[in-house]
Design an enzyme around this catalytic site. Structure first.
Site, PDB file in Angstrom:
ATOM      1  N   HIS A  43       0.390  88.931 126.985  1.00 19.72           N
ATOM      2  CA  HIS A  43       0.257  89.525 125.658  1.00 19.72           C
ATOM      3  C   HIS A  43       1.165  88.818 124.660  1.00 19.72           C
ATOM      4  O   HIS A  43       2.298  88.459 124.979  1.00 19.72           O
ATOM      5  CB  HIS A  43       0.661  91.000 125.668  1.00 19.72           C
ATOM      6  CG  HIS A  43      -0.329  91.906 126.294  1.00 19.72           C
ATOM      7  ND1 HIS A  43      -0.378  92.117 127.658  1.00 19.72           N
ATOM      8  CD2 HIS A  43      -1.312  92.681 125.754  1.00 19.72           C
ATOM      9  CE1 HIS A  43      -1.348  92.984 127.926  1.00 19.72           C
ATOM     10  NE2 HIS A  43      -1.926  93.340 126.791  1.00 19.72           N
ATOM     11  N   ASN A 103       5.864  86.096 132.385  1.00 19.09           N
ATOM     12  CA  ASN A 103       5.233  87.320 131.888  1.00 19.09           C
ATOM     13  C   ASN A 103       5.994  88.561 132.344  1.00 19.09           C
ATOM     14  O   ASN A 103       6.233  89.487 131.559  1.00 19.09           O
ATOM     15  CB  ASN A 103       3.782  87.372 132.376  1.00 19.09           C
ATOM     16  CG  ASN A 103       2.941  88.383 131.609  1.00 19.09           C
ATOM     17  OD1 ASN A 103       3.440  89.189 130.855  1.00 19.09           O
ATOM     18  ND2 ASN A 103       1.639  88.339 131.828  1.00 19.09           N
TER      19      ASN A 103
END
Length: 289
Positions: A144, A175
């Site tokens: 994201h 991540n």
């Protein structure tokens, strides 16, 4: 009986007035215009009401957009996507965002909705575009830019955070490691200072890039994130992280905004008065946060 009816009418009128007031106070992003005024304490946000379309799911004030959207080189392909929780510039050649920007408030940082773990193809951008199949078996995670954790305040915002135009191929350790730590820091700062302004995105350092999937989604060599706080004495901080450095400490990736601008070619927070922008972008000290 007449007196009772009169009392009932008065109560109903009071309830209608309270209800109307509550409706007016339910403002999304466009609720306030930001006017930057230097004060003896530093930098204040003067907030004036903006008329918001009650039927619009996305409403950003022009002042928010001016502050958040960075200036980019003209040759970079860009399609602007205004979402409920963020604004993005999409690059149809890379099949990734150029940048994603959002205004994170204390309320938004403390949302209670459960996370949606599904990811969605974004039909608002032209084909070819990223799909879940591109990521399957690639060895890269779906990272994201605007985190799902910043969008737990609204169901639509949560859904849109999982659109693949808000996602880049990202090292799994990054991540779940230092990138996640920086995201948590931003939510903590939003709660501490009431709000912060954030811009982040991929960095493509070389001409020959790795790609994944049939659609050839480009894998970034690194990522950047810049954060601005206007409460009290204004300050800003930047991070640049290579797309394979998930286990190092966050402090090793701190950069000034000026340095992030040099690396990316973007001009961040250019709506600030020059006297403020020059100072906050010249240095970064994690201890000030």
């Amino acid at each position: 009986m007449v007196r009772m009816r009169s009392n009932i009418i008065v109560v109903l009128l009071l309830l209608i007035g309270i209800s109307a007031s509550c409706i007016r106070d339910r403002r999304p992003h466009g609720q306030n215009r930001l006017q930057f005024v230097e004060t003896s304490d530093g930098f204040d946000e003067n907030k004036d009401e903006v008329i918001v379309d009650e039927d619009a799911s996305v409403s950003w004030s022009q002042e928010e957009l001016d502050l958040l959207i960075p200036a980019m080189p003209k040759q970079v392909p860009s399609q602007t996507l205004e979402r409920t929780g963020y604004v993005a510039s999409y690059n149809k050649e890379m099949l990734c965002p150029n940048w994603v920007a959002w205004h994170l408030t204390a309320e938004h940082a403390d949302g209670m909705l459960p996370r949606d773990n599904a990811f969605y193809e974004d039909m608002d951008v032209p084909a070819p575009r990223a799909t879940n199949e591109d990521y399957r078996g690639s060895g890269w995670s779906r990272g994201h830019m605007c985190p799902a954790g910043d969008n737990k305040w609204d169901e639509k915002a949560m859904h849109e955070s999982n659109l693949l135009t808000n996602i880049c191929p990202q090292d799994r350790n990054l991540n779940s490691g230092v990138w996640n730590r920086i995201e948590q820091d931003c939510r903590r700062w939003a709660k501490k200072y009431d709000d912060v302004y954030i811009v982040c995105g991929p960095i493509f350092l070389k001409r020959g890039h790795e790609t994944i999937g049939m659609n050839k989604v480009v894998v970034p060599e690194a990522f950047f994130k810049v954060v601005l706080c206007l409460q009290g004495t204004p300050k800003a901080i930047g991070f640049v992280v290579r797309n394979n450095e998930g286990k190092k400490k966050r402090d090793q990736f701190v950069n000034s905004i000026d340095e992030v601008e040099r690396i990316t070619g973007y001009d961040f927070f250019s709506a600030l008065p020059d006297s403020i922008e020059t100072v906050v972008e010249a240095k970064a000290d994690i201890r000030e946060w």
